[in-house]
Every structure is written in structure tokens, then in C-alpha cells.
Design an enzyme around this catalytic site. Structure first.
Site, PDB file in Angstrom:
ATOM      1  N   TYR A  53       0.843  -1.341   0.217  1.00 33.15           N
ATOM      2  CA  TYR A  53       0.028  -0.034  -0.032  1.00 33.15           C
ATOM      3  C   TYR A  53       0.809   1.105   0.002  1.00 33.15           C
ATOM      4  O   TYR A  53       1.864   1.294   0.793  1.00 33.15           O
ATOM      5  CB  TYR A  53      -0.852   0.088   1.196  1.00 33.15           C
ATOM      6  N   SER A 211     -13.950  -4.138   0.205  1.00 31.86           N
ATOM      7  CA  SER A 211     -14.911  -3.404  -0.809  1.00 31.86           C
ATOM      8  C   SER A 211     -16.485  -3.670  -0.550  1.00 31.86           C
ATOM      9  O   SER A 211     -17.267  -4.047  -1.451  1.00 31.86           O
ATOM     10  CB  SER A 211     -14.575  -3.730  -2.235  1.00 31.86           C
ATOM     11  N   LEU A 213     -18.824  -1.672  -0.095  1.00 33.68           N
ATOM     12  CA  LEU A 213     -19.892  -0.817  -0.738  1.00 33.68           C
ATOM     13  C   LEU A 213     -19.606  -0.764  -2.241  1.00 33.68           C
ATOM     14  O   LEU A 213     -19.925  -0.042  -3.193  1.00 33.68           O
ATOM     15  CB  LEU A 213     -19.664   0.442  -0.301  1.00 33.68           C
ATOM     16  N   GLY A 215     -16.688  -0.061  -4.369  1.00 31.50           N
ATOM     17  CA  GLY A 215     -16.248   0.982  -4.866  1.00 31.50           C
ATOM     18  C   GLY A 215     -17.192   2.213  -4.698  1.00 31.50           C
ATOM     19  O   GLY A 215     -16.927   3.042  -5.690  1.00 31.50           O
ATOM     20  N   GLY A 216     -18.005   2.335  -3.683  1.00 28.69           N
ATOM     21  CA  GLY A 216     -19.023   3.455  -3.562  1.00 28.69           C
ATOM     22  C   GLY A 216     -20.336   3.261  -4.376  1.00 28.69           C
ATOM     23  O   GLY A 216     -21.264   3.813  -4.033  1.00 28.69           O
ATOM     24  N   LEU A 217     -20.594   2.314  -4.972  1.00 20.03           N
ATOM     25  CA  LEU A 217     -21.685   2.012  -5.805  1.00 20.03           C
ATOM     26  C   LEU A 217     -22.852   1.723  -5.242  1.00 20.03           C
ATOM     27  O   LEU A 217     -24.103   1.891  -5.242  1.00 20.03           O
ATOM     28  CB  LEU A 217     -21.692   0.679  -7.181  1.00 20.03           C
ATOM     29  N   LEU A 218     -22.575   1.162  -3.909  1.00 17.99           N
ATOM     30  CA  LEU A 218     -23.691   0.790  -2.807  1.00 17.99           C
ATOM     31  C   LEU A 218     -23.900   1.844  -1.870  1.00 17.99           C
ATOM     32  O   LEU A 218     -24.565   1.650  -0.655  1.00 17.99           O
ATOM     33  CB  LEU A 218     -23.368  -0.623  -2.033  1.00 17.99           C
ATOM     34  N   GLY A 219     -23.193   2.832  -1.998  1.00 22.52           N
ATOM     35  CA  GLY A 219     -23.230   3.957  -0.942  1.00 22.52           C
ATOM     36  C   GLY A 219     -24.321   5.250  -1.425  1.00 22.52           C
ATOM     37  O   GLY A 219     -23.834   6.224  -0.982  1.00 22.52           O
ATOM     38  N   GLY A 220     -25.134   4.835  -2.418  1.00 27.90           N
ATOM     39  CA  GLY A 220     -26.218   5.922  -2.885  1.00 27.90           C
ATOM     40  C   GLY A 220     -25.707   6.753  -4.084  1.00 27.90           C
ATOM     41  O   GLY A 220     -25.691   7.751  -4.153  1.00 27.90           O
TER      42      GLY A 220
END
Length: 323
Positions: A53, A211, A213, A215-220
């Protein structure tokens, strides 16, 4: 904060795991320190990182940021269950990656230096290494346990049969073997329900979803898109286009329940078999606070059934594809 045991071990970890992949590339050191301090204040004691990382020329930078935070004292290291990983290439020379005994030995020492600690609680294989025999891998891990450099061993991105292979090899050596598996798992991506989760349950591994969410797609994402706050790009845009109807139904359900979509996604994972702690990777303190809310959200059976209708899952193998 709620706590649970990591798999079949006696180790207690928080139901959320703090992911640190953004520390360095997207989150400055001072902000990362504040996020880690706040995580401890919120009761999160489980932190996840990896030697690679920081990425590219900055590989190792994230571990260094965690190390500088530990150096501040105040019981930070003692309060933290620290997980890091080995496998990714840390240089261009042979034996600077994968899971040879030589690289494992060198990599753990390098991680310990960057982290500023003399032991790692959970040392995870970031990927399976098909070219290295399990006898070699387990011998190397046994040495590290005996030296006190690591306490537990985990895997990441393993298939179900890899878990079985690893555990049977460990059993033949009277070694504890794997205690956890870190996999991609969320409402949109449920493939591990076929064989990885059954293997984890059978062998008593704690599941650490990454992951959560997607990559954020499940975060609204659709609401944010309509508000001009966010627009998906690249692979996320392709996934959004393929699943727009499902995501719209999902966000409509969240609105009906009066909950944030991201909270529902995390609460769903926390309800799943074998799941120990989803990894949340906040770039900001606000994102961390949002994730902590989900621990207190309990979804009833009706809601769980509605989520299954929107995002169908899998029965365990072989039933899902045999009859």
C-alpha cells in the site's frame, strides 16, 4: 462497538475493520493519524494494511504512516490488532514478491521496520502463490510464529479449494494454519457464497470482506449522481450501467426504510454467516463516522428478503449449479 472472535481463535476484534489503503495516496499523514485516533475512540481495534500500500514508487508508505502513529505512544500499538499482508512485488529483483520462504522472511522484517513494531498480529497472504508448495509456506510461517514476529496467519483472495489445501497441509504439520480469509464480498458481488464461505465456515475462518460498498456504488451513487456530487468512471461506470435498475431499487428501499444505502450494505454484511468484520477504508473522518453507524443497524428478515430479491445470492456449491 461490538466485538467478536476472529474465526475459531480467542482473539477479539471489532465488527468493523479499519482499512488503510487510502493512507498516503489519498489521505495525508496528519489526517490519517486523526482517523486512526478516532477509530480507537469509536472502539475499532482492528486495522488492516499491506506492504504494497502506497503503490508504485511509494510502496510501503502506508505502513510507515501507521508506524509513525504507533510512535506517538499512548497505548496505540497495544490497543490495535494489526493486520498486514505479504505477496505483492516490493521491487523489480527476483524474490521481492510472492510467497517463497526467502521473501516471507525478508518481507516480514521490512514490514516490522516500517510499522515500528516487533510483532504483527495477523500476517495475511495477499494472494495464493501456486508456484510455492504449502510445506515451504507453512515452514516459513511456523518460524515467524516461533520467533514472535507474527501471531496469526490469514489469507486473502483465496478460492475455497485453496483454503482446503492450505488447512489440510497445516493440519499435517500440527500447525494452526489460517485463521481468516479476506475476500471481495458485498451485495453486488456474492460469488464467494458458492465455495469460499462454506470452506471458511467448515475450517473456522473469520471472513473479512473488502470493498463492502463495491467502490462506492452501494453508497447511494445514483442519488449523488443526480445531485452532481459524484460521477462514476472507468470500471465503476460499466458496473453502474449494468446494474442501474438494481441500484435504483436498492436506493428506493433505503429511502423507504429511512436509512443511508451505505449503512444498509454494511449492516447486511454484518448479518452474513462467517463474517467477522467488513473493511471500511475512509478517506475522511466523516466517512469513518458514517461506517460506525452501521454496527447498530439490525435488518429484519423482511428487509433481508427484499435485498435478496434485488441482489440474488448463491446457494452453496454444488447445489447452485447442479440442481
Amino acid at each position: 462497538m461490538e466485538y467478536t472472535h476472529l474465526g475459531r481463535t480467542g482473539l477479539k476484534v471489532s465488527r468493523l475493520c479499519l482499512g488503510t489503503m487510502n493512507f498516503g495516496p489519498h489521505t495525508e499523514e496528519a489526517d490519517a493519524h486523526r482517523i486512526m485516533d478516532t477509530a480507537l475512540e469509536q472502539g475499532i481495534n482492528f486495522f488492516d494494511t499491506a506492504n504494497v500500500y502506497g503503490w508504485g514508487e511509494n510502496r510501503g508508505r502506508t505502513e510507515e504512516i501507521i508506524g509513525s502513529w504507533f510512535a506517538l505512544g499512548g497505548g496505540r500499538r497495544e490497543k490495535t490488532v494489526l493486520a498486514t499482508k505479504v505477496y505483492g512485488d516490493m521491487g523489480d529483483w527476483p524474490n521481492e514478491g510472492r510467497l517463497s520462504a526467502l521473501n516471507i522472511r525478508r518481507a516480514v522484517d521490512a514490514s516490522l521496520r516500517r510499522l515500528g513494531t516487533d510483532y504483527i498480529d495477523l500476517y495475511q497472504m495477499h494472494h495464493v502463490d501456486r508456484s510455492t508448495p504449502w510445506e515451504e509456506i507453512w515452514q516459513a510461517m511456523e518460524v515467524l510464529v516461533a520467533q514472535g514476529k507474527i501471531v496469526y496467519v490469514g489469507s486473502s483472495n483465496f478460492a475455497g479449494w485453496h483454503i482446503a489445501q492450505a488447512q489440510e497441509a497445516a493440519r499435517s504439520r500440527n500447525f494452526l494454519g489460517l485463521t481468516s480469509e479476506q475476500s471481495l464480498y458485498n451485495l453486488l458481488e456474492r460469488s464467494i457464497e458458492l465455495e469460499v464461505i462454506p470452506a471458511a465456515e467448515y475450517y473456522g475462518l473469520g471472513l473479512i470482506p473488502w470493498s463492502p460498498l463495491h467502490g462506492g456504488l452501494l453508497g447511494g451513487v445514483l442519488r449523488k449522481e443526480s445531485e452532481g456530487v459524484r460521477r462514476a468512471s472507468g470500471r465503476s461506470a460499466e458496473t453502474l450501467a449494468a446494474h442501474r435498475d438494481k441500484l435504483q431499487a436498492y436506493e428506493d428501499l433505503a429511502a423507504e426504510l429511512g436509512q443511508e444505502p451505505g449503512d444498509i450494505a454494511l449492516a447486511w454484511l454484518l448479518s452474513r454467516p462467517a463474517v467477522t468484520a467488513p473493511i471500511v477504508g475512509p478517506r475522511t473522518l466523516d466517512q469513518l463516522h458514517a461506517a460506525v453507524r452501521a454496527v447498530d443497524l439490525k435488518l429484519d428478515q423482511k428487509t433481508l428478503d427484499q435485498l435478496d430479491e434485488i441482489f440474488p445470492g448463491h446457494r452453496t456449491a454444488p447445489e447452485d449449479y447442479a440442481w
